[in-house]
Design a protein around this motif. Structure first.
Motif, PDB file in Angstrom:
ATOM      1  N   SER A  64       0.855  -1.183   0.000  1.00 33.74           N
ATOM      2  CA  SER A  64       0.000   0.000   0.000  1.00 33.74           C
ATOM      3  C   SER A  64       0.890   1.232   0.000  1.00 33.74           C
ATOM      4  O   SER A  64       1.979   1.226   0.578  1.00 33.74           O
ATOM      5  CB  SER A  64      -0.891   0.013   1.237  1.00 33.74           C
ATOM      6  OG  SER A  64      -1.599   1.231   1.317  1.00 33.74           O
ATOM      7  N   ASP A  65       0.406   2.290  -0.651  1.00 33.08           N
ATOM      8  CA  ASP A  65       1.153   3.553  -0.636  1.00 33.08           C
ATOM      9  C   ASP A  65       0.775   4.407   0.571  1.00 33.08           C
ATOM     10  O   ASP A  65       1.198   5.537   0.698  1.00 33.08           O
ATOM     11  CB  ASP A  65       0.926   4.334  -1.927  1.00 33.08           C
ATOM     12  CG  ASP A  65      -0.514   4.793  -2.086  1.00 33.08           C
ATOM     13  OD1 ASP A  65      -1.357   4.416  -1.250  1.00 33.08           O
ATOM     14  OD2 ASP A  65      -0.794   5.521  -3.054  1.00 33.08           O
ATOM     15  N   ARG A 103      -8.557  -1.195   7.399  1.00 31.68           N
ATOM     16  CA  ARG A 103      -8.278  -2.635   7.361  1.00 31.68           C
ATOM     17  C   ARG A 103      -6.835  -2.879   6.968  1.00 31.68           C
ATOM     18  O   ARG A 103      -6.243  -2.119   6.224  1.00 31.68           O
ATOM     19  CB  ARG A 103      -9.190  -3.325   6.349  1.00 31.68           C
ATOM     20  CG  ARG A 103     -10.635  -3.298   6.768  1.00 31.68           C
ATOM     21  CD  ARG A 103     -11.493  -3.937   5.730  1.00 31.68           C
ATOM     22  NE  ARG A 103     -11.400  -5.386   5.830  1.00 31.68           N
ATOM     23  CZ  ARG A 103     -12.042  -6.196   5.003  1.00 31.68           C
ATOM     24  NH1 ARG A 103     -12.787  -5.716   4.033  1.00 31.68           N
ATOM     25  NH2 ARG A 103     -11.948  -7.487   5.145  1.00 31.68           N
ATOM     26  N   LYS A 104      -6.280  -3.953   7.453  1.00 38.29           N
ATOM     27  CA  LYS A 104      -4.937  -4.331   7.034  1.00 38.29           C
ATOM     28  C   LYS A 104      -4.951  -4.644   5.540  1.00 38.29           C
ATOM     29  O   LYS A 104      -5.948  -5.130   5.011  1.00 38.29           O
ATOM     30  CB  LYS A 104      -4.453  -5.540   7.817  1.00 38.29           C
ATOM     31  CG  LYS A 104      -4.306  -5.278   9.288  1.00 38.29           C
ATOM     32  CD  LYS A 104      -3.136  -6.043   9.815  1.00 38.29           C
ATOM     33  CE  LYS A 104      -2.975  -5.826  11.287  1.00 38.29           C
ATOM     34  NZ  LYS A 104      -2.104  -4.759  11.599  1.00 38.29           N
ATOM     35  N   ILE A 105      -3.847  -4.360   4.884  1.00 42.09           N
ATOM     36  CA  ILE A 105      -3.780  -4.487   3.435  1.00 42.09           C
ATOM     37  C   ILE A 105      -4.125  -5.898   2.987  1.00 42.09           C
ATOM     38  O   ILE A 105      -4.938  -6.098   2.092  1.00 42.09           O
ATOM     39  CB  ILE A 105      -2.376  -4.119   2.918  1.00 42.09           C
ATOM     40  CG1 ILE A 105      -1.937  -2.772   3.441  1.00 42.09           C
ATOM     41  CG2 ILE A 105      -2.319  -4.146   1.419  1.00 42.09           C
ATOM     42  CD1 ILE A 105      -0.456  -2.546   3.357  1.00 42.09           C
ATOM     43  N   ALA A 136       3.300  -6.076   3.236  1.00 39.80           N
ATOM     44  CA  ALA A 136       4.639  -5.525   3.183  1.00 39.80           C
ATOM     45  C   ALA A 136       4.663  -4.222   3.969  1.00 39.80           C
ATOM     46  O   ALA A 136       3.676  -3.485   3.993  1.00 39.80           O
ATOM     47  CB  ALA A 136       5.060  -5.287   1.739  1.00 39.80           C
ATOM     48  N   PRO A 137       5.776  -3.900   4.614  1.00 39.34           N
ATOM     49  CA  PRO A 137       5.829  -2.635   5.352  1.00 39.34           C
ATOM     50  C   PRO A 137       5.721  -1.443   4.404  1.00 39.34           C
ATOM     51  O   PRO A 137       6.172  -1.505   3.271  1.00 39.34           O
ATOM     52  CB  PRO A 137       7.201  -2.677   6.032  1.00 39.34           C
ATOM     53  CG  PRO A 137       7.962  -3.741   5.344  1.00 39.34           C
ATOM     54  CD  PRO A 137       6.996  -4.665   4.689  1.00 39.34           C
ATOM     55  N   ARG A 138       5.101  -0.403   4.887  1.00 34.99           N
ATOM     56  CA  ARG A 138       4.945   0.811   4.073  1.00 34.99           C
ATOM     57  C   ARG A 138       6.289   1.495   3.902  1.00 34.99           C
ATOM     58  O   ARG A 138       7.116   1.467   4.804  1.00 34.99           O
ATOM     59  CB  ARG A 138       3.962   1.768   4.724  1.00 34.99           C
ATOM     60  CG  ARG A 138       2.566   1.244   4.675  1.00 34.99           C
ATOM     61  CD  ARG A 138       1.599   2.252   5.214  1.00 34.99           C
ATOM     62  NE  ARG A 138       0.247   1.711   5.110  1.00 34.99           N
ATOM     63  CZ  ARG A 138      -0.767   2.155   5.778  1.00 34.99           C
ATOM     64  NH1 ARG A 138      -0.619   3.166   6.612  1.00 34.99           N
ATOM     65  NH2 ARG A 138      -1.945   1.620   5.644  1.00 34.99           N
ATOM     66  N   PRO A 139       6.480   2.124   2.728  1.00 33.15           N
ATOM     67  CA  PRO A 139       7.770   2.807   2.491  1.00 33.15           C
ATOM     68  C   PRO A 139       7.965   4.022   3.379  1.00 33.15           C
ATOM     69  O   PRO A 139       7.110   4.597   3.915  1.00 33.15           O
ATOM     70  CB  PRO A 139       7.690   3.216   1.032  1.00 33.15           C
ATOM     71  CG  PRO A 139       6.259   3.119   0.637  1.00 33.15           C
ATOM     72  CD  PRO A 139       5.588   2.215   1.612  1.00 33.15           C
TER      73      PRO A 139
END
Length: 139
Positions: A64-65, A103-105, A136-139
């Motif tokens: 997710s962005d 919600r979680k991705i 995945a962890p967000r950038p």
């Protein structure tokens, strides 16, 4: 996913893994020679897989962005020593947009492509193959 060449049974995943990585070794040997470190380690991995190492699984890694855009990379592969090694190039699923930021991705992507009834599901996998959902962890 429906309409793709993703392997969905344990036998097909193992076969596709050997074919995919065998082709990589051939290309790498032509470009870098037989003694390149990546070629030797990949060849050793193939020998382990031919002897039964690894557990077939499907991994859905969701990104997710931080806003409305979400995507998932779906790969069938083998879990070897706790690491997922894909048997093919990833299939990307990118829905238009999500307004469900709470919600979680991986839970939102799962609600989009996974159904208990295989005739209604976009992601159809043999029941013997576990599906691992990751955010995945967000950038």
């Amino acid at each position: 996913m429906r309409g793709t060449d993703m392997p969905t049974t344990p036998e097909a995943i193992r076969s596709k893994f050997l074919t995919h990585h065998g082709a990589w070794i051939v290309r790498a040997e032509i470009e870098h020679g037989h003694d390149a470190p990546g070629v030797q380690s990949r060849a050793a991995l193939l020998v382990r897989v031919e002897n039964g190492a690894g557990r077939p699984e499907v991994r859905v890694r969701c990104f997710s962005d931080g806003g409305w855009r979400k995507r998932a990379e779906i790969t069938a592969g083998l879990s070897i020593d706790g690491e997922h090694i894909p048997a093919h190039s990833p299939i990307t699923y990118s829905p238009v947009r999500s307004r469900y930021g709470y919600r979680k991705i991986h839970k939102w992507i799962k609600s989009q492509i996974w159904r208990k009834d295989p005739t209604r599901s976009q992601l159809v996998v043999d029941p013997r193959v576990p599906v691992r959902w990751e955010s995945a962890p967000r950038p």
